[in-house]
Design a protein around this motif. Structure first.
Motif, PDB file in Angstrom:
ATOM      1  N   ALA A 120       1.070  -1.430  -0.059  1.00 45.54           N
ATOM      2  CA  ALA A 120      -0.584   0.142   0.163  1.00 45.54           C
ATOM      3  C   ALA A 120       1.065   1.468   0.336  1.00 45.54           C
ATOM      4  CB  ALA A 120      -0.711   0.041   1.381  1.00 45.54           C
ATOM      5  N   GLU A 121       2.341   1.129   0.277  1.00 49.81           N
ATOM      6  CA  GLU A 121       3.058   2.418   0.037  1.00 49.81           C
ATOM      7  C   GLU A 121       2.636   3.147   1.079  1.00 49.81           C
ATOM      8  OE1 GLU A 121       2.699   4.125  -3.662  1.00 49.81           O
ATOM      9  OE2 GLU A 121       3.417   2.728  -4.818  1.00 49.81           O
ATOM     10  N   ASP A 122       2.347   2.738   2.593  1.00 45.83           N
ATOM     11  CA  ASP A 122       2.540   3.156   3.453  1.00 45.83           C
ATOM     12  C   ASP A 122       3.774   3.057   4.454  1.00 45.83           C
ATOM     13  OD1 ASP A 122       1.581   5.293   5.206  1.00 45.83           O
ATOM     14  OD2 ASP A 122       0.414   3.922   6.196  1.00 45.83           O
ATOM     15  N   THR A 123       3.937   3.793   5.032  1.00 45.65           N
ATOM     16  CA  THR A 123       5.811   3.522   6.687  1.00 45.65           C
ATOM     17  C   THR A 123       5.294   2.168   6.658  1.00 45.65           C
ATOM     18  OG1 THR A 123       4.081   4.736   7.891  1.00 45.65           O
ATOM     19  CG2 THR A 123       5.573   5.673   6.056  1.00 45.65           C
ATOM     20  N   PHE A 124       6.379   2.468   7.827  1.00 48.36           N
ATOM     21  CA  PHE A 124       6.182   0.630   8.379  1.00 48.36           C
ATOM     22  C   PHE A 124       5.197   0.849   9.436  1.00 48.36           C
ATOM     23  CE2 PHE A 124       7.901  -1.906  11.699  1.00 48.36           C
ATOM     24  CZ  PHE A 124       8.294  -2.914  11.294  1.00 48.36           C
ATOM     25  N   PRO A 125       4.841   0.081   9.821  1.00 45.95           N
ATOM     26  CA  PRO A 125       3.213   0.301  10.907  1.00 45.95           C
ATOM     27  C   PRO A 125       3.940   0.250  12.004  1.00 45.95           C
ATOM     28  CG  PRO A 125       3.488  -1.831  10.193  1.00 45.95           C
ATOM     29  CD  PRO A 125       4.050  -1.167   9.061  1.00 45.95           C
ATOM     30  N   LEU A 126       3.538   0.343  12.889  1.00 45.01           N
ATOM     31  CA  LEU A 126       3.967   0.424  14.673  1.00 45.01           C
ATOM     32  C   LEU A 126       3.223  -0.776  15.282  1.00 45.01           C
ATOM     33  CD1 LEU A 126       2.808   4.388  16.111  1.00 45.01           C
ATOM     34  CD2 LEU A 126       5.308   3.408  15.293  1.00 45.01           C
ATOM     35  N   THR A 127       2.561  -1.432  14.288  1.00 47.37           N
ATOM     36  CA  THR A 127       2.525  -3.144  15.098  1.00 47.37           C
ATOM     37  C   THR A 127       3.590  -3.488  15.232  1.00 47.37           C
ATOM     38  OG1 THR A 127       0.497  -3.336  13.450  1.00 47.37           O
ATOM     39  CG2 THR A 127      -0.375  -2.770  14.692  1.00 47.37           C
ATOM     40  N   GLY A 128       3.961  -3.100  13.812  1.00 47.13           N
ATOM     41  CA  GLY A 128       4.878  -4.412  13.502  1.00 47.13           C
ATOM     42  C   GLY A 128       5.983  -4.323  14.733  1.00 47.13           C
ATOM     43  N   TYR A 129       6.639  -3.404  15.317  1.00 51.53           N
ATOM     44  CA  TYR A 129       6.873  -3.498  17.269  1.00 51.53           C
ATOM     45  C   TYR A 129       6.115  -4.271  17.450  1.00 51.53           C
ATOM     46  CZ  TYR A 129       9.540   0.256  15.208  1.00 51.53           C
ATOM     47  OH  TYR A 129      10.051   1.228  13.713  1.00 51.53           O
ATOM     48  N   SER A 130       4.993  -4.450  18.052  1.00 53.12           N
ATOM     49  CA  SER A 130       4.273  -5.682  18.418  1.00 53.12           C
ATOM     50  C   SER A 130       4.693  -6.576  17.835  1.00 53.12           C
ATOM     51  CB  SER A 130       3.134  -5.114  18.760  1.00 53.12           C
ATOM     52  OG  SER A 130       2.535  -3.745  19.490  1.00 53.12           O
ATOM     53  N   TYR A 131       4.716  -7.063  17.209  1.00 54.97           N
ATOM     54  CA  TYR A 131       4.987  -8.729  16.936  1.00 54.97           C
ATOM     55  C   TYR A 131       6.285  -9.131  17.038  1.00 54.97           C
ATOM     56  CZ  TYR A 131       0.684  -8.503  14.191  1.00 54.97           C
ATOM     57  OH  TYR A 131      -1.319  -8.682  13.996  1.00 54.97           O
ATOM     58  N   ILE A 132       7.230  -7.966  16.155  1.00 52.07           N
ATOM     59  CA  ILE A 132       8.502  -8.028  16.802  1.00 52.07           C
ATOM     60  C   ILE A 132       9.048  -8.754  19.028  1.00 52.07           C
ATOM     61  CG2 ILE A 132      11.182  -6.943  16.776  1.00 52.07           C
ATOM     62  CD1 ILE A 132      10.027  -5.684  14.092  1.00 52.07           C
ATOM     63  N   ALA A 133       7.650  -7.675  19.180  1.00 55.91           N
ATOM     64  CA  ALA A 133       8.152  -7.762  20.364  1.00 55.91           C
ATOM     65  C   ALA A 133       7.742  -9.485  21.422  1.00 55.91           C
ATOM     66  CB  ALA A 133       8.072  -7.085  21.495  1.00 55.91           C
ATOM     67  N   LEU A 134       6.519  -9.483  20.553  1.00 58.98           N
ATOM     68  CA  LEU A 134       5.870 -10.753  20.521  1.00 58.98           C
ATOM     69  C   LEU A 134       6.811 -12.302  20.396  1.00 58.98           C
ATOM     70  CD1 LEU A 134       1.894  -9.603  20.264  1.00 58.98           C
ATOM     71  CD2 LEU A 134       3.619 -11.064  22.395  1.00 58.98           C
ATOM     72  N   VAL A 135       7.429 -12.186  19.212  1.00 59.64           N
ATOM     73  CA  VAL A 135       8.101 -13.721  18.505  1.00 59.64           C
ATOM     74  C   VAL A 135       9.170 -13.490  19.462  1.00 59.64           C
ATOM     75  CG1 VAL A 135       9.736 -14.181  16.513  1.00 59.64           C
ATOM     76  CG2 VAL A 135       7.202 -13.331  15.960  1.00 59.64           C
ATOM     77  N   ILE A 136      10.401 -12.165  19.790  1.00 56.55           N
ATOM     78  CA  ILE A 136      11.188 -12.368  20.911  1.00 56.55           C
ATOM     79  C   ILE A 136      10.528 -13.198  21.779  1.00 56.55           C
ATOM     80  CG2 ILE A 136      12.377 -11.303  22.592  1.00 56.55           C
ATOM     81  CD1 ILE A 136      12.940  -9.289  20.041  1.00 56.55           C
ATOM     82  N   MET A 137      10.026 -13.006  22.857  1.00 58.08           N
ATOM     83  CA  MET A 137       9.091 -13.420  24.216  1.00 58.08           C
ATOM     84  C   MET A 137       8.358 -14.530  24.089  1.00 58.08           C
ATOM     85  SD  MET A 137       5.935 -11.668  26.740  1.00 58.08           S
ATOM     86  CE  MET A 137       4.726 -12.274  25.127  1.00 58.08           C
ATOM     87  N   CYS A 138       7.848 -14.994  22.575  1.00 63.73           N
ATOM     88  CA  CYS A 138       7.769 -16.170  22.141  1.00 63.73           C
ATOM     89  C   CYS A 138       8.547 -17.688  22.418  1.00 63.73           C
ATOM     90  CB  CYS A 138       6.732 -16.635  21.655  1.00 63.73           C
ATOM     91  SG  CYS A 138       4.499 -16.156  21.477  1.00 63.73           S
ATOM     92  N   PHE A 139       9.817 -17.117  22.031  1.00 61.45           N
ATOM     93  CA  PHE A 139      11.099 -17.817  21.517  1.00 61.45           C
ATOM     94  C   PHE A 139      11.678 -18.006  22.660  1.00 61.45           C
ATOM     95  CE2 PHE A 139      10.956 -16.793  16.744  1.00 61.45           C
ATOM     96  CZ  PHE A 139      10.139 -18.042  16.244  1.00 61.45           C
TER      97      PHE A 139
END
Length: 65
Positions: free
Chosen positions: A28-47
């Motif tokens: 959609a040619e938008d900027t990086f979504p701020l929710t992306g940081y939440s996904y990154i944090a959840l992935v690190i936490m789960c691992f």
């Protein structure tokens, strides 16, 4: 050993959701979504939890605190 597999599975699910969500924003040619940081944090936490799950299942003085 069940919790370890569950946390790994949930971590990979978050990787997929985060990748799809970020891909949609890029298309959609938008900027990086701020929710992306939440996904990154959840992935690190789960691992991290999948790595530490066997230690939390033992009943010793660390789990009592």
């Amino acid at each position: 050993m069940g919790y370890r597999k569950a946390y790994l599975f949930i971590g990979f699910i978050f990787i997929i959701f985060g990748g799809l969500h970020t891909t949609v924003y890029i298309i959609a040619e938008d900027t990086f979504p701020l929710t992306g940081y939440s996904y990154i944090a959840l992935v690190i936490m789960c691992f991290c939890l999948s790595y530490l799950a066997p230690q939390f299942q033992r009943n010793d003085e660390r789990t009592n605190l």
